[in-house]
Design an enzyme around this catalytic site. Structure first.
Site, PDB file in Angstrom:
ATOM      1  N   PHE A 248       0.813  -1.230   0.000  1.00 30.49           N
ATOM      2  CA  PHE A 248       0.000   0.000   0.000  1.00 30.49           C
ATOM      3  C   PHE A 248       0.839   1.270   0.000  1.00 30.49           C
ATOM      4  CE2 PHE A 248      -2.566  -3.366   1.872  1.00 30.49           C
ATOM      5  CZ  PHE A 248      -3.690  -3.307   1.062  1.00 30.49           C
TER       6      PHE A 248
ATOM      7  N   ARG B 152       2.873   4.597  -0.999  1.00 31.93           N
ATOM      8  CA  ARG B 152       2.727   5.614  -2.045  1.00 31.93           C
ATOM      9  C   ARG B 152       4.114   6.027  -2.497  1.00 31.93           C
ATOM     10  NH1 ARG B 152      -0.019   9.796   1.735  1.00 31.93           N
ATOM     11  NH2 ARG B 152       1.532   8.751   3.008  1.00 31.93           N
TER      12      ARG B 152
ATOM     13  N   PHE C 205      -7.569  12.572   0.149  1.00 34.90           N
ATOM     14  CA  PHE C 205      -7.946  12.260  -1.235  1.00 34.90           C
ATOM     15  C   PHE C 205      -9.154  13.063  -1.710  1.00 34.90           C
ATOM     16  CE2 PHE C 205      -5.038   9.184  -2.998  1.00 34.90           C
ATOM     17  CZ  PHE C 205      -4.213   9.049  -1.899  1.00 34.90           C
TER      18      PHE C 205
ATOM     19  N   CYS D 255      -0.266   3.109 -10.543  1.00 36.64           N
ATOM     20  CA  CYS D 255      -1.250   2.221  -9.909  1.00 36.64           C
ATOM     21  C   CYS D 255      -2.711   2.537 -10.192  1.00 36.64           C
ATOM     22  CB  CYS D 255      -0.999   2.189  -8.405  1.00 36.64           C
ATOM     23  SG  CYS D 255       0.558   1.406  -8.011  1.00 36.64           S
TER      24      CYS D 255
END
Ligand code: NAD
Ligand code: UPG
Length: 439
Positions: free
Chosen positions: A152, A154, A249, A260
């Site tokens: 997961f 970034r 987000f 991704c």
């Protein structure tokens, strides 16, 4: 524990370095001898804050090794991570050729029983197919157990995310494998969720699809805000304070890019389609994102009529700050489009400029600093919210450009800042700023 990691890209390299940092002995294997040569000199092959120091430190302690020889790298491995790419095929589905090859490479060379951990993002059902593929090619007497352990992290904060992640997902068929992997990961101090393999594979796609949905949702709200005279940042702030929604987000902009979200949303739509499920919601998320990327070009054409001969300073090439990765960056769509429209293009990116010259096949000039890019430009186009671009005094535009006309795909400046700097400023989901003098 002795660990081998197959693939030294963004995920494999960071995973290998982090596992060595918590005390394991790690050998990273890659088929690219140039990468391995560089890594063996202590030079990371990707840009990631904090990676270089941690890598070098563990190499010097003798806990981290790099090789392009599977036989050498797998000799003592108790656990083998597969972390190779699973890019997008032309039809949107995940291309599994690299992970299949990596699995065959391991099966052909491993001489002791091991746990095989699939870290790459793969469609539901792939772990079990990889297991069968390996079983068909193992040396007699060698046994394997398989686990899904999606990643997961970034890009740009990969080291931080690896040590401060929200969860580690371990999907296995048996409790023993799950326990071994749980205790191996214990030093990270991150909650471990143990589940079945199919759910683990699905958690990865569902997480990325949900985050992409949040971005496309706020971008649609932004586009509506522009029509209705609202400011999307005020709206996102007001929404995000509701803890059921959350503030992350919800940054409106020119859409999500990177290695991704675009590929994983497409792969999930394909996977659903293969099982006679029409994932309409996710199809719309993708469509909104594709449209969002072109918004600023439309605004530029609206402002200038034609871009022929206009000098455009492109600020930022990477798909997000703090990475040199250009995969699926809006820059890859916007710069060729600017060239097609006849603009003269000058690009600046503090880290990804070299990648730009490799990936963007149109005539463009690259500068070492923002000032050189802005000099005598007719307008600026901000693609990446790099800190040096965000922190720049907005008055700089007026000092260096022919006219301070800025199209900002990342909402780097507040509306009052733009007004105070007397810029002509077009951003996403907020009112345009047009000083009297420009009207
Ligand atoms: N990049 C990210 O931020 C991120 C985050 C989470 C998950 N993922 C997933 O992790 C996986 C890897 O992504 P990445 O961005 O690190 O990929 P990448 O393209 O950066 O790196 C892949 C590496 O694997 C090597 N490789 C290919 N075949 C090999 C083989 N048979 N043996 C040894 N090495 C081999 C390549 O040379 C390359 O160095 C993908 O499935 C991706 O979706 C990526
Ligand atoms: O509010 C936001 C947040 C992000 N973005 C954009 O979304 C893209 C992806 O950003 P981010 O998620 O920060 O970077 P990635 O490195 O692509 O990480 C995502 O993809 C990885 C690969 O699967 C996952 O491991 C991570 O959890 C997931 O966040 C970038 O273009 C960002 O500019 C926005 O437009 N608005």
């Amino acid at each position: 524990m002795n660990i081998a990691v197959i693939g030294t890209g963004y995920v494999g390299l960071v995973t290998g370095v982090a596992l060595s940092e918590i005390g394991h002995t790690v050998t990273c294997i890659d088929v690219d001898p140039k990468k391995i040569a560089k890594l063996n000199q202590g030079i990371p092959t990707i840009y990631e804050p904090g990676l270089s120091e941690m890598m070098l430190n563990n190499q010097q302690r003798g806990r981290l090794h790099f090789t392009d020889q599977h036989r050498v790298g797998l000799a003592d491995a108790d656990v083998v991570y597969l972390a190779v790419g699973t890019p997008q095929r032309a039809d949107g589905s995940a291309d599994l050729q690299y992970i299949e090859q990596a699995a065959l490479d391991v099966a052909g060379h491993i001489r002791r029983s091991a746990i095989i951990v699939i870290k790459s993002t793969v469609p539901v059902g792939t772990n079990l197919r990889i297991k069968q593929l390996m079983l068909d090619h193992l040396h007699p007497g060698v046994t394997i157990r398989i686990a899904s352990n999606p990643e997961f992290l970034r890009e740009g904060s990969a080291i931080h995310d690896t040590f401060h992640g929200d969860r580690i997902i371990i999907g296995t068929e048996d409790k023993d494998t799950a326990s071994v992997l749980e205790s191996m990961n214990k030093p990270f101090g991150i909650p471990v969720i143990k589940t079945d393999i199919a759910s683990s594979e699905m958690i990865k796609y569902a997480s990325n699809a949900f985050l992409a949905t949040k971005i496309s949702f706020i971008n649609e709200i932004a586009n509506l805000c522009e029509k209705l005279g609202a400011n999307v940042e005020e709206v996102a702030k007001g929404m995000g304070l509701d803890h059921r929604i959350g503030s992350s987000f919800l940054r409106a902009g020119i859409g999500y890019g990177g290695s991704c979200f675009p590929k994983d949303t497409n792969a999930l739509v394909q996977l659903a389609g293969n099982h006679h499920h029409d994932f309409n919601l996710l199809k719309s998320v993708i469509e909104v994102n594709n449209h969002q990327r072109r918004l600023l070009i439309e605004k530029m054409l609206g402002r200038f009529g034609s871009l022929t001969g206009k000098k455009v300073a492109v600020l930022g090439l990477a798909f997000k700050p703090n990475t040199d990765d250009l995969r699926e960056s809006p820059a890859l769509v916007l710069i060729p489009e600017l060239a097609r429209l006849g603009a003269e293009i000058v690009c600046y990116d503090p880290i990804a400029a070299d990648q730009g010259t490799k990936w963007i096949n149109v005539s463009a000039q690259y500068t070492e600093n923002v000032a050189d890019a802005l000099k005598d430009a007719d307008c600026a186009l901000i693609i990446t919210d790099w800190p040096d671009i965000k922190r720049m005094d907005p008055k700089t535009y007026g000092r260096l450009m022919r006219q301070a006309i800025v199209f900002d795909g990342r909402n780097c400046y507040s509306i009052p800042q733009a007004r105070a700097a007397r810029m002509e400023y077009y951003s996403i989901g907020r009112p345009d700023v047009v000083p009297e003098i420009s009207k």
